[in-house]
Structure formats: structure tokens, C-alpha cells
Design a protein around this motif. Structure first.
Motif, PDB file in Angstrom:
ATOM      1  N   LEU A  68       1.268  -1.162   0.004  1.00  0.00           N
ATOM      2  CA  LEU A  68       0.227   0.105   0.201  1.00  0.00           C
ATOM      3  C   LEU A  68       0.702   1.416   0.002  1.00  0.00           C
ATOM      4  CD1 LEU A  68      -2.673  -0.983   2.275  1.00  0.00           C
ATOM      5  CD2 LEU A  68      -2.782  -0.316   0.243  1.00  0.00           C
ATOM      6  N   ARG A  71       2.082   1.985  -3.497  1.00  0.00           N
ATOM      7  CA  ARG A  71       1.783   1.900  -4.855  1.00  0.00           C
ATOM      8  C   ARG A  71       1.136   3.221  -4.581  1.00  0.00           C
ATOM      9  NH1 ARG A  71       0.733  -0.889  -8.609  1.00  0.00           N
ATOM     10  NH2 ARG A  71      -1.745  -0.754  -8.860  1.00  0.00           N
ATOM     11  N   GLN A  73      -1.125   4.463  -1.740  1.00  0.00           N
ATOM     12  CA  GLN A  73      -2.267   3.639  -1.515  1.00  0.00           C
ATOM     13  C   GLN A  73      -2.666   4.314  -0.082  1.00  0.00           C
ATOM     14  OE1 GLN A  73      -4.963   2.020  -3.712  1.00  0.00           O
ATOM     15  NE2 GLN A  73      -3.953   2.629  -5.636  1.00  0.00           N
ATOM     16  N   ALA A  76      -5.823   4.112   2.046  1.00  0.00           N
ATOM     17  CA  ALA A  76      -6.076   2.462   2.918  1.00  0.00           C
ATOM     18  C   ALA A  76      -5.118   2.019   3.934  1.00  0.00           C
ATOM     19  CB  ALA A  76      -6.353   2.133   1.648  1.00  0.00           C
ATOM     20  N   LEU A 129      -9.477   9.539  -0.391  1.00  0.00           N
ATOM     21  CA  LEU A 129     -10.178   8.721  -2.021  1.00  0.00           C
ATOM     22  C   LEU A 129     -10.566   9.634  -3.023  1.00  0.00           C
ATOM     23  CD1 LEU A 129     -11.147   5.328  -0.161  1.00  0.00           C
ATOM     24  CD2 LEU A 129      -9.174   5.294  -1.243  1.00  0.00           C
TER      25      LEU A 129
END
Length: 129
Positions: A68, A71, A73, A76, A129
Motif C-alpha cells: 500500500l 503503490r 494507496q 487505504a 480517496l
């Protein structure tokens, strides 16, 4: 301030993820010593089922953190860390309930709780997000 904490959070998460993967592998390669490093000692009669369960749990959690993070993210990652705080908290409870625990083992689990909470809050609030 945000930029410096961004760097600190990144490195804390990366090092934590790598450390968890190492700990997970160690529970497979050297289960008895890994158990002692965790903070408990049990009579297993050469049945290392607990060790392998603990090992895969730590390896997987470390792997997820790194994936995570790399990447990007980050929202998350923040939520995974917040919910994942239950893992070092439960570990701390397990170690403290062991009759011959040492404070050194408690400190390691307490630090993990602080890192999960701080980075989890930071990433879940600052990267939506």
C-alpha cells in the motif's frame, strides 16, 4: 511540518513493514527463538503450529503495509494501520498476561501500537480517496 511528518511516516511504515516480514520469516525459520523474542515461552512438544500462524500473520501484515505504501494507496494504508492496531494491542495483552514477561517485550509492542495509531490517523485523514 506536514512534509517532515510525511517523510517520517513513510520511513516508519517502510521499516515496520520490512521488520514485520522479517519477524514472520523468523517464526518459520527459528520458531523457538522467535517465540522468546516475542515475549513468551510455551511448551510445544515440537508442534510449531502457533509459530507458523504468527509468522504468516506478521509477514502478511508487513507485506500489505509495504504494498500500500509503495503503490501510494495512503488512505487505504491509514485504515489498515488503524484497524491493524488491534494486532500489537492483542500481542501486548498476551505478553503481559504471561507470568514471566519482561518490560523490554512490552516496549516493543507498545511502540508498534503508537506507530500504527500515529501513521494510521495521519494517512487516513490527509489522503482521502
Amino acid at each position: 511540518m506536514k512534509n517532515s511528518f510525511t517523510k517520517i511516516a513513510f520511513w516508519l511504515c517502510l521499516l515496520s513493514g520490512i521488520s514485520l516480514m522479517y519477524i514472520g520469516i523468523n517464526f518459520y525459520v527459528n520458531p523457538v527463538q522467535a517465540e522468546l523474542n516475542y515475549g513468551i515461552s510455551t511448551s510445544t512438544a515440537s508442534d510449531y503450529s502457533f509459530h507458523y500462524i504468527k509468522g504468516i500473520r506478521d509477514f502478511f501484515f508487513g507485506f500489505i503495509i509495504i504494498c500500500l505504501l509503495l503503490r501510494k494507496q495512503l488512505n487505504a494504508l491509514g485504515w489498515v494501520l488503524l484497524f491493524g492496531t488491534t494486532i500489537p494491542a492483542a500481542d501486548l495483552g498476551i505478553v503481559i498476561s504471561h507470568p514471566d514477561f519482561s518490560s523490554g517485550h512490552l516496549i516493543a509492542h507498545a511502540i508498534a501500537i503508537v506507530i500504527c495509531m500515529a501513521c494510521g490517523i495521519y494517512y487516513s485523514r490527509n489522503y482521502t480517496l
